[in-house]
Write an enzyme that holds these catalytic residues in place. Structure first.
Site, PDB file in Angstrom:
ATOM      1  N   LEU A 525       0.808  -1.214   0.000  1.00  0.00           N
ATOM      2  CA  LEU A 525       0.000   0.000   0.000  1.00  0.00           C
ATOM      3  C   LEU A 525       0.843   1.267   0.000  1.00  0.00           C
ATOM      4  CD1 LEU A 525      -2.701  -1.050   2.622  1.00  0.00           C
ATOM      5  CD2 LEU A 525      -2.935  -1.022   0.145  1.00  0.00           C
ATOM      6  N   GLY A 528       7.359   4.307   4.142  1.00  0.00           N
ATOM      7  CA  GLY A 528       7.890   5.512   4.751  1.00  0.00           C
ATOM      8  C   GLY A 528       9.214   5.198   5.411  1.00  0.00           C
ATOM      9  N   GLY A 529       9.655   6.100   6.323  1.00  0.00           N
ATOM     10  CA  GLY A 529      10.945   5.889   6.964  1.00  0.00           C
ATOM     11  C   GLY A 529      10.983   4.651   7.829  1.00  0.00           C
ATOM     12  N   GLY A 531       9.442   1.721   7.132  1.00  0.00           N
ATOM     13  CA  GLY A 531       9.355   0.501   6.349  1.00  0.00           C
ATOM     14  C   GLY A 531       8.168   0.561   5.421  1.00  0.00           C
ATOM     15  N   VAL A 533       3.947  -0.766   4.234  1.00  0.00           N
ATOM     16  CA  VAL A 533       2.606  -1.145   4.669  1.00  0.00           C
ATOM     17  C   VAL A 533       1.991  -2.030   3.595  1.00  0.00           C
ATOM     18  CG1 VAL A 533       0.312  -0.332   5.331  1.00  0.00           C
ATOM     19  CG2 VAL A 533       2.311   0.996   5.958  1.00  0.00           C
ATOM     20  N   LYS A 547       1.804  -3.000   9.046  1.00  0.00           N
ATOM     21  CA  LYS A 547       2.903  -2.034   9.053  1.00  0.00           C
ATOM     22  C   LYS A 547       4.168  -2.799   9.451  1.00  0.00           C
ATOM     23  CE  LYS A 547       4.069   2.513  10.986  1.00  0.00           C
ATOM     24  NZ  LYS A 547       3.571   3.596  11.858  1.00  0.00           N
ATOM     25  N   ASP A 644       2.495  14.512  14.528  1.00  0.00           N
ATOM     26  CA  ASP A 644       2.671  14.304  13.079  1.00  0.00           C
ATOM     27  C   ASP A 644       1.310  14.238  12.389  1.00  0.00           C
ATOM     28  OD1 ASP A 644       4.355  11.894  10.909  1.00  0.00           O
ATOM     29  OD2 ASP A 644       4.225  14.069  10.808  1.00  0.00           O
TER      30      ASP A 644
END
Length: 842
Positions: A525, A528-529, A531, A533, A547, A644
């Site tokens: 899907l 990111g930093g 790993g 998803v 995740k 975030d």
């Protein structure tokens, strides 16, 4: 001569490129043969649904990665093998035979009496999905599949009936995903009384879509997006029907009545190669037909624990049953002798789905005022309402009820006005209650405003005193915040222990690997930093999002442990739900609920998807996010700062309900602490508050700032960072328009102006600007924001310059905010540890 023209016609067609969309008079189709519409949108031929081995003849989308069938000819008479034949008989009908010898007829168009010259007829599948029997020279249509729908309502189809020939076009569900046979559920336009849509389970009413109001079906609260659909409703002496068109030919959509009795619209997402489901019907308990019995109505927003209420002038027929939450017996008149003495009147119920109209009387030639007089003169008339709303002329026509009223419910922002007949005493009681309620609401509102103002003054004094103290005493060596950093204290062995103690479910690696097809690229899907998803499907059919922490990631170990510890303790409708974790070998994974509509940024920053978000959907998303943040800051057992918040971390479920996700950067505060600091600034540029980006100071107001960014992005459809204008970001553009009184120009043009109240949008922009003010103490807290976003308008303070604009920041002597703003651009700030993520929704 006509035969000569037909020969010339098909010779020219074959020279141009062949007639692959047509079955000729002498032609037959065997199992495996397919004809495709001219624009390659639909195909016609044989298919087997799901895991079935039986063969059916039907129409489906030609270019989907997974076959999606929209019409079935022989739905109740399948063929057992692949020996079937499709061909014309001597009478000109298109027929399906079980074998080539034509001994067993499976299905036929059965219109021989209307075909004057059977030798000239052909069958053709169109780009709208319609299989048509016609004369190719004159264009005369003898039969079409659109007149005989199965479970799917396509654009330009008609749902309803014609009075002359008695043809009734209605939807019937499949029996199961493997069996397209006629199921238990039907959706049709009712012939009795005033036309309305009804869904049945067999002969039992299940859900009522209501009457056509001129803007929407009264039982479907969402207003149709006029920028996408063109809906037409016909009610005359010849026919009663409903059809809809798609203004943009690139939009692929269908309305399906499922085998479970759910009516839902699906729209094709070409980029992701999948169908996106919109709001299903029925959706909630109040949607169930006649849930509150005769003369009762359902109010899902009722302040009582029970959502069923008797209509004005009525009382529960069996009060004991209502106390046991069984309202099926309904309500009865309080006093039947005093409603026709010339002293009665009408109580107006606002925003309701009017009662079942199958037995209602209708007069389209009177005004609403004349309707009231007509009802008042007739002692048997118990209620009245307008039949139709014209876009310019207002209410039109008159509906009156003369017996029990069934299936009435209220909505929060749609519906019609219903006028219920009551005696004089009841009318006076409702008027008193209405005035009393208004006074109570007014007093409550004034009390809340005063309380909030008092809290803001106390908080402002506290913050200013603390800021002055910090300027004199603060040292980076001595500062020691009291937040609890679970990321540092929780060991992976403890996670396994908690899972074994049933505090957090623990998944085996083999289970997750099987669910994600060994973490295949097709199931990925985003990343990111931390790993990647992945989407997965467990053995029981549940869809999950996984995740997966990258083995060589320099970022994410602390965030992974922090997120698992944090989110496992949180339960809220607007927070993503964790299902468990997997800690095995070198693998560390968090398993979440799968949310099919991905993330907010997928919709608001893409032109095609953004057009699907009308204002009611956007304001619901804004309010949902606000409620989620309020829970984190004030209502959960822990005080949590997310740190975030951004559009890609707001996920959307199949009902477009927002869910806040990604708690890897979050921090928990102990006691009454509301702020802290860090030497490691993490987050996403464009959403970080100035005090956090520059000084590492974070607080609950940091999240408020990020929320303000989200409000402005949702309303404008533009990203704050990378904004292309004379201003370096979205704030400058919005503020410039705000000062010039031209703020309406920033509203997203893809949003139909008829779907929103301009004053409500302006209020949200105002709130967004209050949230992104430079000085922390100027920003409201989340309880105040949620109050501001409420339906009751309140006076809002004037916003000051937003942060991150074009001049250096300065501060007034008294510690308050000044007109100064932050320098950005070529000589502006830089944040060394800001993460720029490109993560798809999970």
């Amino acid at each position: 001569m006509k035969i000569f023209f037909i020969i010339i016609f098909f010779l020219l067609r074959s020279c141009v490129g062949g007639a692959n969309d047509t079955i000729m008079r002498r032609q037959s189709l065997r199992d495996g043969d397919v004809i495709v519409s001219e624009g390659k949108r639909f195909a016609f031929g044989y298919f087997s649904p799901g895991n079935s081995k039986l063969r059916y003849v039907g129409v489906w989308y030609a270019q989907m990665n997974k076959q999606t069938v929209v019409w079935v000819a022989n739905r109740d008479h399948p063929i057992n093998d692949t020996s079937g034949h499709i061909k014309f008989n001597s009478g000109g009908n298109l027929c399906v035979y079980a074998s080539a010898n034509e001994t067993e007829l499976i299905w036929s168009t059965n219109v021989s009496d209307r075909i004057l010259e059977p030798s000239l007829v052909v069958a053709r599948v169109s780009d709208s999905g319609n299989l048509v029997l016609l004369d190719p020279v004159t264009g005369r249509v003898f039969w079409e599949s659109f007149d005989h729908p199965t479970d799917t309502f396509l654009p330009f189809m008609r749902l309803g009936f014609t009075r002359k020939d008695g043809l009734d076009r209605f939807l019937t569900s499949w029996r199961s995903p493997d069996d397209p046979g006629s199921g238990n559920y039907t959706l049709r336009l009712e012939r009795r009384g005033f036309p309305q849509t009804m869904m049945y389970n067999g002969l039992t009413p299940l859900w009522r879509g209501g009457t056509w109001t001129g803007q929407r079906w009264s039982g479907v609260p969402e207003k149709t997006l006029k920028s996408i659909f063109n809906i037409s409703f016909v009610n005359n002496q010849d026919e009663v029907s409903n059809t809809y068109g798609v203004l943009d030919a690139s939009v692929v959509t269908r309305l399906v009545l499922s085998e479970a009795g759910i009516l839902q619209r699906f729209t094709w997402n070409g980029r992701e190669k999948r169908w996106i489901g919109l709001r299903p019907n029925p959706q909630e308990q109040c949607d169930d037909y006649a849930y509150c019995g005769p003369n009762g109505y359902c109010d899902p927003l009722s302040r009582d624990t029970f959502e069923c209420i008797c209509l004005p002038g009525y009382k529960p027929k069996a009060p004991g049953d209502w106390k046991l939450r069984d309202p099926s017996g309904g309500c009865t008149r309080r006093d039947t002798t005093s409603v026709c003495r010339g002293r009665e009147g009408f109580v107006k119920l606002k925003r309701v789905k009017i009662p079942n109209t199958s037995a209602a009387s209708v007069d389209m030639n009177v005004t609403l005022k004349e309707c009231e007089v007509t009802c008042l003169r007739n002692c048997s008339c118990v209620a009245y309402a307008s039949a139709y709303y014209e876009s310019e002329g207002g209410p039109r026509g008159c509906l009156t009820w003369h017996g029990d009223m069934l299936d009435t419910r209220t909505y929060s922002s749609s519906g019609q006005d219903l006028f219920v007949r009551v005696d004089k005493a009841e009318l006076e009681r409702w008027n008193r209650n209405g005035s009393s309620r208004k006074r109570r609401l007014f007093l409550i509102l004034i009390s809340l405003i005063l309380a909030v103002m008092l809290l803001m003054v106390i908080f402002l004094c506290f913050v200013r005193k603390r800021q002055k103290s910090k300027r004199h005493k603060r040292s980076s060596k001595t500062f020691a915040p009291s937040y609890i950093d679970f990321g540092e204290s929780l060991r992976f062995e403890e996670l396994q222990d908690k899972a074994r103690n049933r505090e957090l479910p623990l998944f085996e690696l083999t289970t997750i690997a099987a669910a994600t097809d060994e973490f295949s690229f097709q199931n990925k899907l985003g990343e990111g930093g931390f790993g990647s998803v992945y989407k997965g499907v467990l053995e029981n059919g549940m869809e999950i999002a996984v995740k997966r922490l990258s083995k060589n990631s320099g970022q994410g170990v602390v965030e992974f442990k922090n997120e698992v510890k944090l989110i496992s303790k949180l339960q809220h409708r607007n927070l993503v739900r964790i299902l468990g974790c997997c800690v095995e070998l070198d693998e560390k994974m968090v398993i979440y609920e799968y949310l099919p509509n991905k993330s907010l940024d997928y919709f608001i920053f893409h032109e095609e998807q953004r057009a699907m978000l009308d204002w009611p959907t956007r304001i619901d998303i804004i309010r949902g996010i606000a409620r989620g943040i309020l829970y984190l800051h004030h209502d959960s057992r822990l005080r949590i700062i997310h740190r975030d918040l951004k559009a890609s971390n707001i996920l959307l479920d199949n009902e477009m309900i927002p869910k806040i996700a990604d708690f890897g950067m979050a921090r928990i505060f102990g006691g009454n602490q509301i702020e802290g600091s860090t030497n490691r600034v993490v987050g996403t540029y464009g959403y970080m508050s100035p005090e956090y980006a520059m000084d590492g100071q974070f607080s609950i107001k940091s999240d408020v700032y990020s929320f303000g960014v989200l409000i402005l992005e949702i309303i404008t459809g533009k990203k704050n960072s990378g904004f292309k204008d004379k201003f370096s970001n979205l704030f400058g553009h919005v503020w410039d328009r705000w000062e010039k009184g031209e703020v309406t120009e920033i509203i997203d043009k893809s949003m139909d102006a008829e779907t929103y109240d301009e004053s409500e949008v302006m209020k949200c922009i105002h709130i967004g600007l209050l949230c992104v003010q430079e000085i922390v103490s100027d920003r409201p807290d989340m309880p105040t924001v949620v109050l501001m976003l409420g339906h009751n308008a309140i006076d809002l303070p004037s916003p000051k310059h937003p942060a991150f604009m074009t001049r250096k920041r300065r501060e007034s002597n008294d510690g308050g905010s000044s007109s100064g703003v932050w320098l950005s651009g070529e000589n502006g700030i830089s944040v060394n540890d800001v993460t720029l993520t490109s993560v798809y929704g999970r």
